[in-house]
Scaffold this motif. Structure first.
Motif, PDB file in Angstrom:
ATOM      1  N   TYR A  61       0.927  -1.135  -0.015  1.00 57.61           N
ATOM      2  CA  TYR A  61      -0.206  -0.188  -0.107  1.00 57.61           C
ATOM      3  C   TYR A  61       0.786   1.211  -0.086  1.00 57.61           C
ATOM      4  O   TYR A  61       1.872   1.239   0.528  1.00 57.61           O
ATOM      5  N   GLN A  62       0.319   2.204  -0.705  1.00 52.72           N
ATOM      6  CA  GLN A  62       1.392   3.339  -0.859  1.00 52.72           C
ATOM      7  C   GLN A  62       0.340   4.556  -1.172  1.00 52.72           C
ATOM      8  O   GLN A  62      -0.572   4.414  -2.245  1.00 52.72           O
ATOM      9  N   ASP A  70      -4.610   8.851  -7.981  1.00 54.89           N
ATOM     10  CA  ASP A  70      -5.539   9.111  -9.165  1.00 54.89           C
ATOM     11  C   ASP A  70      -6.663   8.208  -9.551  1.00 54.89           C
ATOM     12  O   ASP A  70      -7.719   8.248  -9.912  1.00 54.89           O
ATOM     13  N   ARG A  71      -6.362   7.039  -9.197  1.00 50.30           N
ATOM     14  CA  ARG A  71      -7.346   5.967  -9.112  1.00 50.30           C
ATOM     15  C   ARG A  71      -8.760   6.198  -8.335  1.00 50.30           C
ATOM     16  O   ARG A  71      -9.871   5.781  -8.819  1.00 50.30           O
ATOM     17  N   ILE A  72      -8.384   6.778  -6.989  1.00 50.43           N
ATOM     18  CA  ILE A  72      -9.542   6.901  -6.265  1.00 50.43           C
ATOM     19  C   ILE A  72     -10.616   8.133  -6.987  1.00 50.43           C
ATOM     20  O   ILE A  72     -11.908   7.914  -6.645  1.00 50.43           O
ATOM     21  N   SER A  89      -2.570  -4.087   7.638  1.00 51.38           N
ATOM     22  CA  SER A  89      -3.070  -3.641   9.065  1.00 51.38           C
ATOM     23  C   SER A  89      -2.415  -2.299   9.429  1.00 51.38           C
ATOM     24  O   SER A  89      -2.814  -1.189   9.784  1.00 51.38           O
ATOM     25  N   GLN A  90      -1.029  -2.350   9.116  1.00 51.92           N
ATOM     26  CA  GLN A  90      -0.211  -1.193   9.506  1.00 51.92           C
ATOM     27  C   GLN A  90      -0.546   0.105   8.603  1.00 51.92           C
ATOM     28  O   GLN A  90      -0.634   1.298   9.288  1.00 51.92           O
ATOM     29  N   PHE A  91      -0.848  -0.174   7.392  1.00 49.60           N
ATOM     30  CA  PHE A  91      -1.125   0.943   6.482  1.00 49.60           C
ATOM     31  C   PHE A  91      -2.613   1.566   6.794  1.00 49.60           C
ATOM     32  O   PHE A  91      -2.754   2.805   6.693  1.00 49.60           O
ATOM     33  N   GLU A  92      -3.521   0.776   7.083  1.00 50.93           N
ATOM     34  CA  GLU A  92      -4.830   1.131   7.408  1.00 50.93           C
ATOM     35  C   GLU A  92      -4.771   1.886   8.636  1.00 50.93           C
ATOM     36  O   GLU A  92      -5.240   2.871   8.914  1.00 50.93           O
ATOM     37  N   LEU A  94      -8.368   1.980   0.264  1.00 55.06           N
ATOM     38  CA  LEU A  94      -7.430   0.755   0.427  1.00 55.06           C
ATOM     39  C   LEU A  94      -7.299   0.097  -0.928  1.00 55.06           C
ATOM     40  O   LEU A  94      -6.357  -0.350  -1.272  1.00 55.06           O
ATOM     41  N   SER A  95      -8.351   0.007  -1.749  1.00 58.77           N
ATOM     42  CA  SER A  95      -8.181  -0.592  -2.972  1.00 58.77           C
ATOM     43  C   SER A  95      -7.631  -0.016  -4.078  1.00 58.77           C
ATOM     44  O   SER A  95      -6.702  -0.682  -4.781  1.00 58.77           O
ATOM     45  N   ALA A  96      -7.754   1.261  -3.910  1.00 58.87           N
ATOM     46  CA  ALA A  96      -7.095   2.173  -4.845  1.00 58.87           C
ATOM     47  C   ALA A  96      -5.556   2.357  -4.657  1.00 58.87           C
ATOM     48  O   ALA A  96      -4.913   2.506  -5.548  1.00 58.87           O
ATOM     49  N   LEU A  97      -5.246   2.203  -3.457  1.00 56.22           N
ATOM     50  CA  LEU A  97      -3.578   2.450  -3.110  1.00 56.22           C
ATOM     51  C   LEU A  97      -3.153   1.272  -2.851  1.00 56.22           C
ATOM     52  O   LEU A  97      -1.806   1.271  -2.417  1.00 56.22           O
ATOM     53  N   SER A  98      -3.722   0.239  -3.404  1.00 53.60           N
ATOM     54  CA  SER A  98      -2.918  -1.171  -3.260  1.00 53.60           C
ATOM     55  C   SER A  98      -2.425  -1.823  -4.353  1.00 53.60           C
ATOM     56  O   SER A  98      -2.859  -1.448  -5.675  1.00 53.60           O
TER      57      SER A  98
END
Length: 675
Positions: A493-494, A501-503, A537-540, A563-567
């Protein structure tokens, strides 16, 4: 009376000569539409010659208001020639011959109209013979053709039923062979039929001995009746005292008319041949038969008849004909097989089935599909005795390979739980025709047929001279469990500009107000991370901490979208865990293993999966609907797997030599062109 083959051959030649009169005014494939009805009409004319007076008197004495069924019964009794075999017109070929030639068309039509309803159905509805009579009249051929048949003696005293049957079959064969573009639709080559019938009956020799034996034979796609005719002939050769009753159903009008006529000229009850689609309009619903055989259409869809078939499947389930399952709508072959199985007798004699199909029913459809479930039903009930692969190029309208399935609900003890596969497609089982007939380029000679039948009867297996041709298997050898193999979902995740842009294109995000959208984009933009997180879990936690610091509320649906867009998938990342703490499966890495039914899935996975993919596991919730065990059960039969023949590839030097020879030939041709 012994069969007089010379007489039959001479009569067939005479009738064939009459067909030559049509040359020029009729196309070759149309000859049969004229000649076959004339043969039947003349046979009937000779057959009822001695009962015309009795029928006329019975007709005059009929009470007023009598219904059609009673009328038909009274007149049939008066004629004494079988159900529906009579004519009330007072006409005959001799009477018509004595009148003016200009009246022949009118008289012939009147003669046809005087027959029983059953016979009028054959001539008028199915053969459309009135139209052919009119056409003959227009080209001034009607009187010539009529005269030829009027001189032909087809009376029972001259030609017994068995001889008439052979004559009719010979004519059907000849007319089918000259109409190659349509022959295969209703005509199965005789050598194929003889093989099928021999395979069907070879194991019943002891059961058919003695007197008082009655056997019923049924063909649900009867065509012109060739299979029934050969089956009857074979049974009588095995026991000349046996009584054979023939039944069938046919959808094609002309084929139906020919078959029903054939039954009539042989002295069978023509009413036992029904018109219509046996799948959607079963005319023999409450009957069961000793022998069933068929060559149904290959790869023909049943969309047109789907409604009643699906209705029966849904309403009756296992109590109906199609309870095992429905194959895909593009191919109805397995529907015909289920229909035949539903007509098996449950008495001591039981039933035997032979059906010719193409390769599709052997393997089409994976575990849980209609085709696989039908195969499973057959195997688990232990009905399948053998499958015989035939040579290619045997049929008039298709060069494809075909297979004979043999089934019985009264298997011999030695065949219990066993299935025999016979590969009779090799060169030793066929010979080329001297002249191709449409797609038919090969035939099975008599000695090859005898060999195939012997291999089946003896249950030849490994160790014999036929080890590469015949093999015996347990019925469970064709079964497998389709087990679902899962692997963990691994994501990094980042919050990067590209992923942010995906979101903007996410449907959930676009439903937010403009202000909320701006807040989230600003939050993510200000929180761009330099390196990706490898733990979900850490990213969330980091995301929620950043949102709280910025005062931006993130509801559960939008959090899921973010979470979906940034993964992105990352094999090095930690496995993702769901809300219940279980490892989350990656649907893109999901796979299926087909595990032999005889082997425990745990043993198989430990040997074939785990050593290569250590983080994989079996989805134990993916179960079979019938036995409720892990993995869906499927069945398929692959002849190539069991009878694979490796072809030697040409050597490199051989290829080089061939290329050099071709180059030399091309050079010579070019020199000749320049010169």
């Amino acid at each position: 009376m012994a069969l007089n083959e010379t007489k039959v051959r001479n009569l067939a030649g005479f009738v064939w000569g009459v067909a030559d009169l049509l040359r020029g005014d009729f196309k070759r494939f149309e000859y049969g539409k004229v000649i076959l009805p004339f043969v039947i009409l003349r046979r009937l004319d000779c057959l009822i010659a001695d009962v015309r007076t009795a029928v006329a008197e019975a007709a005059m004495g009929l009470p007023a208001g009598i219904d059609d069924a009673a009328r038909d019964a009274i007149l049939s009794t008066a004629a004494g020639k079988g159900p529906g075999v009579y004519n009330t017109s007072g006409l005959s070929f001799d009477v018509i011959k004595g009148q003016e030639p200009t009246q022949v068309q009118q008289n012939l039509v009147a003669y046809l109209m005087g027959f029983s309803p059953s016979l009028k159905e054959i001539f008028i509805d199915k053969f459309a013979f009135v139209g052919q009579i009119e056409r003959l009249g227009k080209v001034e051929l009607l009187w010539k053709v009529f005269e030829e048949f009027q001189e032909l003696d087809l009376s029972p005293g001259q030609l017994e039923n068995v001889e008439m049957g052979y004559l009719f079959e010979d004519l059907i064969r000849r007319f089918s062979e000259i109409s190659n573009e349509t022959a295969g639709e209703h005509f199965t080559p005789r050598e194929v039929i003889r093989l099928v019938v021999d395979l069907l009956t070879i194991n019943d020799q002891d059961a058919l001995r003695g007197s008082g034996i009655i056997r019923t034979v049924y063909d649900c796609a009867v065509g012109t009746g060739g299979m029934l005719a050969v089956a009857e002939e074979r049974l009588h050769k095995m026991n000349d005292r046996i009584k054979v009753q023939l039944f069938g159903q046919e959808l094609n009008e002309e084929s139906f008319a020919i078959c029903k006529s054939d039954m009539l000229v042989k002295g069978h009850d023509p009413e036992q041949i029904a018109f219509g689609n046996s799948l959607s309009q079963d005319a023999h619903r409450n009957r069961r038969f000793h022998y069933m055989l068929a060559n149904p259409p290959y790869g023909v869809d049943w969309k047109k008849y789907a409604e009643p078939i699906k209705a029966e499947f849904e309403s009756l389930g296992e109590n109906g004909r199609f309870g095992a399952g429905l194959p895909r709508v593009s191919d109805g072959q397995l529907l015909f097989l289920q229909h035949m199985i539903s007509k098996m007798r449950e008495d001591e004699a039981g039933s035997r089935i032979a059906i010719v199909m193409n390769g599709s029913p052997l393997f089409t459809g994976g575990a849980g599909s209609g085709e696989s479930e039908i195969r499973r039903w057959i195997m688990e009930n232990d009905w399948l005795e053998a499958i015989v692969a035939l040579p290619t190029d045997l049929f008039y309208n298709t060069p494809i390979q075909t297979y004979v399935w043999l089934l019985s609900n009264r298997k011999e003890a030695r065949r219990k739980g066993k299935v025999q596969l016979i590969d009779a497609s090799g060169e030793q089982f066929w010979k080329p025709l001297r002249r191709n007939l449409g797609s038919k380029r090969r035939e099975i000679p008599e000695e090859a047929r005898d060999t195939i039948v012997r291999i089946f009867h003896n249950m030849e297996n490994g160790g014999s001279e036929w080890a590469n041709v015949s093999k015996i298997f347990d019925s469970t050898d064709f079964g497998y469990r389709e087990v679902r193999i899962e692997r963990p979902l691994r994501l990094n995740y980042q919050a990067s500009s590209e992923r942010i842009d995906r979101i903007r294109r996410d449907k959930t995000f676009l439903k937010l107000t403009d202000e909320s959208q701006d807040d989230i984009i600003n939050l993510l933009t200000n929180w761009i991370t330099s390196t990706p997180y490898e733990d979900a879990s850490q990213f969330e936690k980091a995301l929620m901490k950043a949102s709280q610091g910025a005062g931006v509320k993130i509801a559960a649906p939008i959090k899921k979208a973010i979470l979906s867009a940034l993964s992105e998938r990352d094999e090095e990342a930690a496995a993702c865990a769901g809300q219940n703490g279980r490892i989350e499966a990656d649907p893109e890495l999901r796979d299926y293993e087909l595990i032999p039914l005889k082997e425990d899935w745990r043993t198989y996975v430990a040997r074939e999966v785990t050593p290569y993919v250590s983080d994989a596991w079996v989805d134990e919730g993916y179960k079979d609907e019938i036995d409720e065990k892990v993995g869906r059960v499927g069945y398929e039969i692959s002849f190539n797997r069991y009878f694979y023949r490796r072809e030697e590839l040409p050597s490199l030097s051989g290829i080089e030599a061939e290329l050099a020879a071709l180059e030399s030939d091309i050079a010579k041709l070019l020199q000749g062109t320049v010169a």
